[in-house]
Design an enzyme around this catalytic site. Structure first.
Site, PDB file in Angstrom:
ATOM      1  CG  HIS A  78     -42.252  30.224   6.235  1.00 25.87           C
ATOM      2  ND1 HIS A  78     -43.254  30.927   5.255  1.00 25.87           N
ATOM      3  CD2 HIS A  78     -41.722  29.504   5.685  1.00 25.87           C
ATOM      4  CE1 HIS A  78     -43.006  29.952   4.170  1.00 25.87           C
ATOM      5  NE2 HIS A  78     -42.104  29.098   4.653  1.00 25.87           N
ATOM      6  CD  GLU A  79     -38.723  28.090   7.631  1.00 25.60           C
ATOM      7  OE1 GLU A  79     -39.141  26.888   7.561  1.00 25.60           O
ATOM      8  OE2 GLU A  79     -38.402  28.858   7.050  1.00 25.60           O
TER       9      GLU A  79
HETATM   10  N1  B3K Z   1     -38.809  24.593   2.892  1.00 23.48           N
HETATM   11  C1  B3K Z   1     -37.512  25.380   3.377  1.00 23.48           C
HETATM   12  C2  B3K Z   1     -37.102  25.567   1.832  1.00 23.48           C
HETATM   13  C3  B3K Z   1     -36.005  24.647   1.358  1.00 23.48           C
HETATM   14  C4  B3K Z   1     -35.176  24.947   0.183  1.00 23.48           C
HETATM   15  C5  B3K Z   1     -34.391  23.801  -0.508  1.00 23.48           C
HETATM   16  N2  B3K Z   1     -33.633  24.219  -1.447  1.00 23.48           N
HETATM   17  C6  B3K Z   1     -37.749  26.947   3.729  1.00 23.48           C
HETATM   18  C7  B3K Z   1     -39.016  27.240   3.811  1.00 23.48           C
HETATM   19  O1  B3K Z   1     -39.737  27.497   2.820  1.00 23.48           O
HETATM   20  O2  B3K Z   1     -39.647  27.228   4.814  1.00 23.48           O
HETATM   21 ZN    ZN Z   2     -41.532  27.457   3.595  1.00 21.05          ZN
END
Ligand code: B3K
Ligand code: ZN
Length: 877
Positions: A303-304
């Site tokens: 995902h990341e």
């Molecule tokens: N984009 C981050 C989430 C950030 C949350 C901030 N409160 C993780 C993700 O969805 O990949």
């Molecule tokens: Zn995300």
């Protein structure tokens, strides 16, 4: 902390930024008492902004200490700028200029874990969504994209590793300190900024991209966790390959880094080139990690990584568009996991989450569309609706367009918007333009909240050899909107003949996707020789609640014959749900419970058929969860649902005991642990059988569980035995086993979290006292979100019978925790509040108790925006 009436922000008020930041040069001097941040910004007027001489508005958290502010080398006096709340404004600025700003922070005292903070002696950041404003004054909004350069300076001995986004281009030493200069060539919003400094160890690998570039891959952790990084690395390389093969997306920097930290508000963060992970989402080792943990690591790493394109290269214009990157990226990671493991199992898991938790959100006081129209605190909108329903919306586009057209659409989207901050509408537009499909009505999925309901019915005309399916849709009112327009719903359908074969439908395929767009529509199927059994919403083709007047026999028929694996499982679920709902009514009427023979027989058939896919057998034989039955209930009767589930489980345990024994034995494995899909399925089926065997209450199965505990060479089997014994009626064995487990694993923080959760979710009387005692245990740390989630979160979310104890003690306990956390970590406080906000679904006595606790929190003092928003919205319904 903020004022008691925080502002609500509306999507309709969006305005382009008045100023753009061409480059951002940062220097961090990290220290034990304080950290100084020097920011030099090259700022220009935004040619797209129509205002004449707008003030420069910078976001800055009220706690941020400003030491120096200068424009083009001249320091500003305090009357040349204004600070109010989260804003700093400078009225008169040139068309183009350089802003110099020095701020002073105390990361060691930052318990909110937003901005720059310390986790176990290491510095790290979390800037999404609005954490950068806790570091320096900046236009902290995603449509301001800038090229960053960062110098990190720190004491060499304490912080040998200094990281930031991009490529390390220079390093040096001065006395006890050292520094590294990082350059990120890709313009990015401030929320993707990251910095890490600490005494970290790492593993390294490399990856050759599809165009032949070599990328260095590094995963960092504390030295004690160095042996738990390999799985994350394998997952990363698989993700990189998959994104090239399926989406044609290649990685763009020379290095990709991942860092594991123990104090983290959520799962992980996709900062450009420097992903920061909660240890729980990246560390994996057979001895300490359960199967679900391995799968989580694989999915979150993917995902990341996928965010590098869907989120970073193309980002969100404003936070209302959050699902642009999250819904799409969840869809991408979900398809990746389906390709790496079992597609049907993944679908069952995703849909189960959606149907229990997301549908509940859609029906609760915080209901919002996939693209919310307003918010008070954006952190409250990292929700299952934005993520999981957002994923389903992208999946529906995929279903409507087909894989090839969808790929054309995503290619166009990335090509058109690379380097831009855009909207969900831009995404849909690319899909439309590439495919020629009209998605005008489909867009309602982004703007209308609530779970649509479809009532389906069928008639068969033997003479005309025609089957006609009538579909009616409606969508319940949500706090933001009373009346909803019809959705464009893709309904995938198949028709089974009497023998269980499939009729050929449109294009000679066995599955046809209906475009269901009106409030009511009739679909005709010709050349149908005899009355068919329809298989509806195959693969769960839309996030809706569909009902069809199936008989029990039809459910069982579909369980056995449907060519769609998801619907085979779903038929079994619906059969069990209907029978359990009837038992709940019987229980409430004080009648003796009796399990219908059909269910026992259906389960017996599945269990005895060794040719079936083990993963699916295990899913089919897992009873509908308390959460799902609660979501379906008009008024949640916690005890009745719990009692009925226990009754059904115990009856199936007793009736099918020899089969459970066979299944248990047949799935013991001598092979070394491996987290592949087949082995996971085997263990899951074996441990399900063990659960049923223990439910017989026979002492011999307690011995079997203890034997499994002692013999286990992996955490999956050991933890299954621990949980089953702890949650069983064999209370005498429990304390000893829990003590042994703690003794073996007290140095493994993530394993200790499991130990906390197992106790917090134990359904028997007295759970709260145990939880309160554990709050004082040395293993607990009230500042660490993982510990809070494992103990307080598990008690309130996974122990319904005790949380909803009729004396109200569970509610009071949660309220006390929230009051404390509201000051310390507002994001976690607001998340934990969830179970109390659903008060409307309970009987009046409980409603009153829950509301009283919400009122008590409200009166407790100054509330964070996070808690304020959830609290006021839940009290307003
Ligand atoms: N984009 C981050 C989430 C950030 C949350 C901030 N409160 C993780 C993700 O969805 O990949
Ligand atoms: Zn995300």
């Amino acid at each position: 902390m903020t004022q008691s009436q925080p502002n609500e922000i509306f999507l309709k008020d969006y305005q382009v930024p008045a100023y753009l930041i061409e480059t951002t040069a940062l220097r961090f001097e990290l220290g034990e008492d304080n950290t100084r941040v020097f920011a030099d910004l090259k700022i220009i007027r935004n040619p797209e902004c129509q205002q004449s001489n707008p003030a420069l508005q910078l976001d800055g958290h009220p706690d941020l200490v400003l030491q120096e502010l200068a424009i083009d080398g001249r320091s500003l006096t305090t009357d040349e700028y204004q600070r109010e709340g989260e804003l700093l404004s400078i009225a008169a600025v040139p068309q183009a200029f350089e802003l110099h700003c020095v701020t002073v922070l105390e990361p060691q005292n930052n318990t909110a874990l937003e901005g720059l903070y310390k986790s176990d002696g290491m510095f790290c950041t979390q800037c999404e969504a609005e954490g950068f404003r806790r570091i320096t004054f900046y236009p902290d909004r995603p449509d301001v994209m800038s090229v960053f350069e960062t110098i990190v300076v720190a004491e060499k001995a304490l912080y040998p590793i200094l990281l930031s986004n991009g490529n390390a281009v220079e390093r040096g030493e001065e006395g006890d300190t050292h520094w590294v200069r990082w350059q990120d060539p890709f313009p990015k919003p401030a929320y993707l900024f990251a910095l890490v400094a600490g005494d970290l160890k790492y593993i390294e690998d490399s990856y050759t991209t599809m165009s032949g570039r070599d990328v260095k891959l590094q995963i960092f952790a504390e030295s004690k966790d160095l042996d738990k990084l390999d799985y994350g690395m394998t997952s990363l390389k698989k993700s990189m390959r998959w994104d090239e093969e399926v989406y044609g997306r290649e990685y763009d920097l020379d290095i990709f880094m991942v860092v594991a930290v123990d104090f983290f508000n959520m799962g992980a963060m996709e900062n450009k080139g420097l992903n920061i992970f909660n240890t729980s989402c990246v560390l994996a080792h057979p001895a300490t990690t359960v199967d679900a943990g391995f799968q989580r690591v694989e999915a979150v790493v993917a995902h990341e990584y996928f965010h590098n394109w869907s989120g970073n290269r193309v980002t969100c214009r404003d936070w209302f568009q959050l699902s642009l990157k999250e819904g799409f990226t969840v869809f991408r990671d979900s398809e990746f996991s389906a390709d790496m493991n079992s597609r049907t199992v993944k679908r069952v898991e995703d849909v189960s989450l959606l149907r229990t938790a997301q549908f509940a959100e859609d029906a609760g006081p915080m209901a919002h569309p996939v693209r919310p129209a307003s918010f008070i605190e954006i952190s409250n909108f990292y929700t299952l609706t934005v993520y999981e329903k957002g994923c389903e919306v992208v999946r529906m586009i995929h279903t409507l367009l087909g894989a090839d057209e969808f790929r054309k659409g995503s290619d166009l989207y990335f090509e058109r918007h690379d380097g831009q901050a855009v909207t969900t509408d831009d995404f849909v537009q690319s899909m439309e333009d590439a495919s020629g499909r009209d998605l005008t009505q489909f867009r309602r999925w982004y703007s209308q909240a609530g779970t649509p309901v479809i009532d389906a019915s069928g008639t068969y005309d033997a003479e005309a050899r025609r089957f006609s399916l009538t579909l009616r849709q409606s969508c319940p009112a949500t706090p933001d909107m009373a009346e909803k327009q019809p959705f464009h719903i893709p309904v995938a359908i198949g028709l089974l003949d009497q023998q269980g074969g499939e009729y050929l439908l449109e294009n000679s395929a066995t599955t046809q996707v209906l475009d269901f767009t009106a409030a009511e529509q009739v679909f005709h199927f010709e050349n149908i020789d005899s009355e068919p059994v329809p298989s509806l919403l195959r693969g769960f083709s839309a996030p809706v609640k569909l009902s069809y007047p199936y008989s029990q026999e039809a459910h069982i028929f579909l369980m056995q014959h449907d060519s769609d694996g998801f619907n085979r499982w779903d038929a079994s679920q619906q059969l069990a749900v209907e029978m359990m709902q009837a038992l709940i009514v019987d229980h409430q009427a004080g009648k003796a419970l009796q399990l219908p023979e059909q269910l026992v027989n259906a389960y017996r058939t599945v269990l005895a058929d060794s040719s079936l896919d083990k993963a699916m057998v295990s899913k089919i034989l897992t009873l509908p969860s308390q959460a799902y039955l609660s979501e379906l209930a008009e008024v949640i009767d916690v005890e009745a649902i719990h009692k009925v589930r226990e009754f059904v489980r115990n009856t199936l345990a007793a009736e099918l005991e020899p089969l459970w024994q066979d299944v248990y034995q047949a799935n013991l494995s001598e092979a070394a642990y491996s987290p592949d899909a087949d082995s996971i399925a085997r263990r899951s089926l074996k441990n399900l059988a063990l659960a049923y065997l223990l439910a017989t209450g026979k002492e011999e199965y307690l011995q079997l569980a203890l034997q499994q505990y002692d013999a286990a060479d992996n955490m999956t089997d050991q933890q299954a035995a621990l949980t089953l014994v702890t949650h069983s009626d064999f209370s005498a064995a429990t304390d000893d086993l829990l003590a042994r487990f703690y003794d073996s694993w007290k140095d493994e923080s993530l394993v200790v979290n499991q130990w906390l959760s197992v106790q917090a979710s134990k359904p028997s009387e007295g759970a709260l006292a145990r939880v309160e005692a554990l709050l004082q245990h040395p293993a607990y740390d009230a500042k660490n979100p993982n510990k809070i989630r494992s103990l307080v979160g598990a008690f309130c979310g996974q122990n319904p019978v005790n949380f909803h104890h009729q004396d109200g003690s569970g509610y009071a306990f949660l309220a006390d925790q929230i009051i404390q956390l509201n000051k310390q970590n507002p994001q976690i406080a607001s998340r934990l509040l969830g179970p109390l906000t659903r008060w409307k679904k309970y009987a009046p006595a409980r409603q009153q108790q829950m509301r009283a606790e919400l009122e008590r929190i409200k009166a407790s003092g100054e509330l964070s925006k996070d808690v304020f928003e959830v609290l006021t919205k839940s009290l307003a319904v």
